[in-house]
Design a protein around this motif. Structure first.
Motif, PDB file in Angstrom:
ATOM      1  N   PHE A 339       0.813  -1.217   0.000  1.00  0.00           N
ATOM      2  CA  PHE A 339       0.000   0.000   0.000  1.00  0.00           C
ATOM      3  C   PHE A 339       0.850   1.272   0.000  1.00  0.00           C
ATOM      4  N   GLY A 340       2.135   1.156   0.270  1.00  0.00           N
ATOM      5  CA  GLY A 340       3.010   2.321   0.274  1.00  0.00           C
ATOM      6  C   GLY A 340       4.332   1.974   0.932  1.00  0.00           C
ATOM      7  N   ASP A 341       5.394   2.542   0.402  1.00  0.00           N
ATOM      8  CA  ASP A 341       6.737   2.271   0.922  1.00  0.00           C
ATOM      9  C   ASP A 341       7.041   3.243   2.056  1.00  0.00           C
ATOM     10  N   ALA A 342       7.111   2.741   3.285  1.00  0.00           N
ATOM     11  CA  ALA A 342       7.364   3.591   4.452  1.00  0.00           C
ATOM     12  C   ALA A 342       8.849   3.838   4.679  1.00  0.00           C
ATOM     13  N   PHE A 343       9.720   3.146   3.988  1.00  0.00           N
ATOM     14  CA  PHE A 343      11.155   3.269   4.215  1.00  0.00           C
ATOM     15  C   PHE A 343      11.665   4.628   3.767  1.00  0.00           C
ATOM     16  N   TRP A 344      12.434   5.265   4.642  1.00  0.00           N
ATOM     17  CA  TRP A 344      13.045   6.563   4.310  1.00  0.00           C
ATOM     18  C   TRP A 344      14.510   6.354   3.968  1.00  0.00           C
ATOM     19  N   ASN A 345      14.829   6.490   2.691  1.00  0.00           N
ATOM     20  CA  ASN A 345      16.210   6.434   2.230  1.00  0.00           C
ATOM     21  C   ASN A 345      16.770   7.854   2.288  1.00  0.00           C
ATOM     22  N   SER A 346      17.351   8.210   3.430  1.00  0.00           N
ATOM     23  CA  SER A 346      17.786   9.589   3.658  1.00  0.00           C
ATOM     24  C   SER A 346      18.899  10.030   2.711  1.00  0.00           C
ATOM     25  N   SER A 347      19.616   9.077   2.125  1.00  0.00           N
ATOM     26  CA  SER A 347      20.662   9.438   1.172  1.00  0.00           C
ATOM     27  C   SER A 347      20.097   9.773  -0.201  1.00  0.00           C
ATOM     28  N   LYS A 348      18.836   9.447  -0.421  1.00  0.00           N
ATOM     29  CA  LYS A 348      18.203   9.668  -1.724  1.00  0.00           C
ATOM     30  C   LYS A 348      17.128  10.752  -1.672  1.00  0.00           C
TER      31      LYS A 348
END
Length: 390
Positions: A339-348
């Motif tokens: 339903f949605g990607d909760a991961f935060w890729n702070s480098s991107k």
């Protein structure tokens, strides 16, 4: 003037609907069934889209040239290293022989399990979000029409609605904690502080179209303890405070986050550190131990991984979290990427881009497991969660 009056009327109706149908029920901890109906329609739509995609894949596709990079991926040589070494021993040494071992080394780095934890989880089927299916091709007109309708719904309806709810939740948090913070310390202040935090967290969860399932509530963290959880996103704290209050631990920030920190610390014993203090490990440990020693204070919420992981596994916890003492309450958070990607890729992505992605997703669906509490028995005994799989 008529245009301004009409816009004002529309805005008043919009706020009345939001406050009456979403904010007030969420503040009271009840549901009118709107979220359940939305999730039912969403699940049925994604199931239909999956079936359409499977039918489209079965159609014959034009043959592509058999080259190593035909699909954009370099194929890996699966020849065992022992077999290749035996073959090299039978021939005279050549300088080019070292390239085999260099290639194996690069493959090990690229496919390292740790490195893969810092990229978004791959989905088995497209969920009608453009960014989650890089290999999507035209399948059918109906599927394309549904995708276009989904874009309109997410950006023209859900995004304004969620932004409104987020503004209401953040404003209520700042105003509520500031007012409660003026009261003298005591049971009344603590009770009102918990009410404000729970109410505002519920509103913020609605701003994410959050559907959260809590398991084993008998193991919920108690006062005077330490709650440790896996870390996927900045919204992890909101997910947990939707079911109970915690004392947060973190670095002092500026901007809007700094305003929220300064307001909430007046009503709740959060532990905020200056950048210079964070480098002093002994000072941090001392302040946390003082907090845990008071059994009337809320449990401390810590994310011992130290960074956001893509929610497919758990990295080794840093041992500093377990040197404080007290009872440890492990918590596992698992998001549903369908339903949605909760991961935060702070480098991107920066925080603004990340929040925009979250608020234009279908929903945030997750499960929270409260695990049995643990107590450190010996001085050299450390708790290890490095092999936990989500």
């Amino acid at each position: 003037m008529e245009v301004v009056w009409a816009v004002g009327q529309v805005g008043a109706v919009w706020m009345a609907v939001v406050l009456g149908l979403i904010v007030l029920p969420s503040a009271l901890g009840i549901s009118l069934g709107i979220s359940e109906a939305y999730m039912w329609v969403l699940v049925k739509t994604l199931e239909w889209a999956t079936i359409r995609l499977q039918k489209g894949v079965k159609k014959p596709q034009p043959q592509m040239p058999q080259t190593p990079t035909a699909n954009g991926i370099i194929e890996r040589d699966e020849t065992p290293m022992e077999k290749e070494i035996a073959r090299l021993h039978r021939a005279d040494f050549e300088f080019s022989h070292i390239f085999y071992f260099c290639r194996k080394g690069f493959e090990a780095i690229v496919e390292d399990e740790v490195t893969q934890r810092f990229s978004s989880e791959e989905l088995l089927s497209w969920n009608l979000l453009t960014r989650t299916n890089v290999n999507f091709h035209y399948i059918s007109l109906r599927l394309t029409v549904v995708w276009v309708i989904g874009v309109i719904v997410r950006y023209c309806f859900l995004l304004p609605l969620r932004f409104t709810l987020a503004a209401i939740g953040i404003t209520s948090m700042i105003v509520g904690t500031t007012v409660v913070g003026q009261l003298p310390n005591g049971s009344v202040k603590n009770y009102l502080s918990e009410v404000v935090h729970l109410t505002c967290s519920r509103i913020l969860v609605r701003a994410l179209s959050g559907t959260i399932h809590y398991h084993n509530k008998e193991n919920r963290p108690q006062k005077g303890g330490i709650c440790v959880a896996n870390h996927t996103s900045p919204i992890d704290a909101i997910i947990l405070t939707n079911d109970g209050c915690y004392a947060m631990v973190g670095q002092v920030h500026g901007g809007l986050m700094g305003v929220i920190q300064r307001a909430t610390v007046k009503a709740c014993p959060h532990v905020w550190f200056e950048r210079s203090e964070i480098k002093d490990r002994h000072l941090v440990t001392k302040r946390l131990r003082e907090h845990v020693a008071d059994k009337n204070k809320l449990p401390i919420l810590i994310f011992p991984e130290g960074t956001c992981i893509n929610n497919t596994s758990v990295m080794m916890f840093k041992k500093g979290s377990f040197e404080i003492g007290g009872t440890i309450y492990p918590v596992a958070i698992k998001y549903d990427p369908q339903f949605g990607d909760a991961f935060w890729n702070s480098s991107k992505y920066n925080i603004v881009s990340y929040l925009l992605r979250i608020m234009t997703s279908w929903a945030i669906v997750c499960n929270v497991w409260y695990l049995p509490p643990m107590v450190r028995k010996g001085e050299n005994e450390l708790l290890s969660h490095g092999n936990i799989r989500l």
